[in-house]
Design a protein around this motif. Structure first.
Motif, short mmCIF file in Angstrom:
data_model
loop_
_atom_site.label_atom_id
_atom_site.label_comp_id
_atom_site.label_asym_id
_atom_site.label_seq_id
_atom_site.Cartn_x
_atom_site.Cartn_y
_atom_site.Cartn_z
N ARG A 207 0.78 -1.11 -0.32
CA ARG A 207 0.11 0.01 0.37
C ARG A 207 1.34 1.08 0.05
O ARG A 207 1.28 1.71 1.15
N LEU A 208 0.79 2.21 -1.28
CA LEU A 208 1.83 3.25 -1.71
C LEU A 208 0.83 4.44 -0.12
O LEU A 208 0.46 5.20 -0.38
N THR A 209 2.31 4.56 1.49
CA THR A 209 2.28 5.47 1.70
C THR A 209 3.46 6.38 2.02
O THR A 209 3.26 6.99 2.59
N ASN A 210 4.08 6.27 0.80
CA ASN A 210 5.42 6.62 1.19
C ASN A 210 5.73 7.89 0.13
O ASN A 210 4.79 7.93 -1.19
N PRO A 211 5.82 9.56 0.88
CA PRO A 211 5.61 10.21 0.04
C PRO A 211 6.05 10.94 -0.82
O PRO A 211 5.98 11.66 -2.16
N ALA A 212 7.46 10.49 -0.78
CA ALA A 212 8.71 10.33 -1.95
C ALA A 212 8.50 9.61 -3.29
O ALA A 212 9.05 10.44 -4.43
N VAL A 213 7.33 9.14 -3.33
CA VAL A 213 6.58 8.53 -4.52
C VAL A 213 5.88 8.58 -5.14
O VAL A 213 4.80 8.42 -6.13
N PHE A 214 5.37 10.29 -3.98
CA PHE A 214 3.52 10.63 -4.51
C PHE A 214 3.92 10.75 -6.00
O PHE A 214 4.79 12.02 -6.17
N GLY A 215 3.09 10.89 -7.32
CA GLY A 215 2.96 11.51 -8.41
C GLY A 215 3.94 11.47 -9.34
O GLY A 215 4.33 12.01 -10.83
N ARG A 216 4.89 10.23 -8.92
CA ARG A 216 6.12 9.98 -9.58
C ARG A 216 5.29 8.34 -10.57
O ARG A 216 4.50 7.95 -10.63
#
Length: 553
Positions: A207-216
């Motif tokens: 589940r995507l929870t790492n802000p560093a990859v949001f929008g990538r």
């Protein structure tokens, strides 16, 4: 009577075929008989050959040498083709763990031979022959004989002691494997037929929870992370899709990721929370995960696809499908963009039914077309293997050049062609049944000839005063190193029993024992381990026997 004499006694090409076929047929039939629950399989061909030779049956020496050499070359080359696609991945992941025990077998056997030579009063030339017979290594015997001749020492004792100990050296490895399995192997040591797959592939959902990859985009994350993975499915707001390389990731996305076991933890740090679902169980029905997508196996049967990189087909972006895994020669590979495809690869394709139909037309999936054998690569490969086998290698401190010989050269070329042939657009694929037929035919010929050649002097040598001692020493040199290293590999190296059996057979240069291991142990681990260690151990034994003789005489 003349008819019988012409068929079975008088030397001719026809007589040679009949005698070798008869020995092989009887050996195969008797090999199916179980004694105390144990059968020796094709090993019985060897003993039928010994009995036939003892009874006076023989064939033309030139034909005997040809059939023996051709059988051995055919067996090891077909074995190299089989394990080639997974050889280098196995060497990278398991090479050190497999070579360690194999080198231990060499070291223990050599030191034990030197010690027994002094303890039992056996001359070093005779002990060299005993060691070569106990380890079923005829190239090493040839090297030992050359060394003895160069030192001005009679080499006949080495040849005689090798001929005596060779038969029990062959069957001794099988008996040692049976002994290990009976008394030391537990259920957890036996890897299932898909064990190699689980080593290479690991499936997890994050589940995507790492802000560093949001929008990538998927492509940006893959490029910047330098990790190998494939996103098979993406769930967002209750809908599932196949993410293309330019798909942007958002918070809360659930990703199904196919990767390797050692990459899984790093990907958790990149994506975020790893879900508890076990996607690596064997009984998962992938078509019931969601109603929109299906998963299907497609076989590459179009020759023009052979040797192309997966990314060059642009299947994901053009058809909206995803290729998550590639099955090749019993090994499951991660479908990375740079993976070079081969004829016969089985691709796991995920997508909508209509899109998968389009991809099926591109890849072929005409399984019947693979049944036609490609013999050109077999013959060319054997020629190249023999040429490599007879190239002399200079080793510092050894005045006699070392060669890989009939067995070492073809298996190395088989591995190389099986691995890199598609990059040169060579069609090296053979069906599993065709490969098994080539290996079985080659091994049966080799064993029948070997037994027939040994039978004439086998029983006569046993009754000699030193015969019984040579026999006991040979059994010790075969059995003790294998059992000691086998126990250590189970307890300390933590290898599965299939890999242990394969590396033990490879370290003893024993194709018959490998055939027994393949018949009794599920999966391809014995063959992969055998091919991983065999070339190294065979080469080292040829060098080591020369070093020992030069130092001890």
């Amino acid at each position: 009577m003349d008819y019988i004499r012409l068929l079975f006694v008088e030397h001719s090409a026809l007589q040679a075929i009949i005698v070798l076929s008869l020995i092989s047929a009887l050996g195969v039939l008797l090999g199916r008989v179980r004694i105390f629950g144990v059968s020796l399989g094709t090993a019985f061909i060897f003993f039928v050959g010994i009995l036939a030779g003892h009874l006076g049956l023989s064939i033309d020496p030139a034909m005997l040498k040809y059939a023996e050499s051709f059988g051995l070359v055919l067996f090891v080359y077909a074995l190299g083709l089989q394990v080639g696609p997974g050889f280098f991945s196995s060497m990278r992941t398991e090479g050190v763990r497999l070579l360690g025990p194999s080198l231990a077998v060499l070291a223990i056997g050599t030191l034990l031979a030197i010690g027994l030579s002094y303890a039992c009063g056996v001359s070093m030339p005779d002990m060299a022959g005993i060691l070569c017979g106990a380890t079923t290594n005829t190239p090493a015997l040839g090297a030992a004989q050359q060394t003895l001749v160069q030192l001005g020492i009679d080499a006949s004792g080495a040849a005689l002691s090798c001929a005596l100990t060779y038969p029990l050296g062959v069957v001794g490895v099988i008996l040692a494997i049976i002994f290990l399995r009976r008394f030391f192997v537990r259920k957890e040591h036996l890897a299932g037929p898909d064990a190699e797959h689980s080593k290479n592939i690991f499936i997890a959902s994050y589940r995507l929870t790492n802000p560093a990859v949001f929008g990538r985009t998927v492509s940006e994350v893959a490029t910047e992370s330098h990790h190998h993975f494939v996103i098979s499915r993406l769930w967002r707001d209750g809908h599932v899709s196949i993410p293309t390389s330019d798909k942007k990731l958002e918070q809360g996305d659930v990703l199904m990721v196919i990767t390797t076991p050692h990459e899984a933890e790093a990907l958790r740090l990149i994506f975020g929370e790893q879900e508890a679902t076990d996607w690596n169980a064997e009984n998962i029905d992938w078509n019931k995960i969601d109603s929109q997508l299906i998963s299907q196996r497609i076989v590459i049967t179009r020759p023009e696809i052979n040797g192309k990189r997966l990314k060059s087909l642009r299947l994901r972006n053009n058809y909206g499908i995803n290729i998550s895994r590639v099955y090749r020669s019993g090994v499951q590979l991660l479908a990375t963009p740079d993976l070079i495809l081969q004829l016969g690869d089985r691709l796991t394709v995920v997508g909508e039914a209509a899109d998968i139909k389009h991809v099926e037309k591109i890849l072929g999936n005409a399984v019947k077309s693979l049944n036609e054998p490609n013999l050109v690569s077999v013959f060319i490969g054997m020629i190249l293997g023999l040429m490599l086998g007879y190239i002399p290698f200079s080793v510092p401190g050894i005045s006699i050049p070392v060669r890989l010989g009939l067995a070492g050269g073809p298996i190395l070329v088989g591995i190389l062609i099986g691995t890199f042939g598609p990059r040169l657009h060579m069609i090296t694929y053979t069906t599993q049944s065709a490969n098994m037929m080539l290996r079985a035919l080659g091994l049966d010929l080799y064993l029948a000839c070997l037994g027939l050649a040994s039978g004439g002097q086998f029983f006569a040598t046993i009754v000699r005063p030193e015969g019984a001692l040579w026999l006991l020493l040979g059994v010790a040199l075969t059995f003790i190193p294998i059992v000691l290293v086998g126990i250590a590999a189970l307890r300390w190296w933590r290898l599965d029993f299939g890999s242990i059996a394969g590396l033990l057979c490879g370290s003893m240069a024993n194709p018959m024992a490998l055939n027994y291991a393949n018949d009794t142990i599920e999966g391809d681990n014995p063959s992969v381990a055998y091919a991983t260690v065999y070339p190294v151990c065979m080469f080292l034994r040829v060098v080591l026997i020369q070093v020992v003789l030069m130092l001890m005489l």
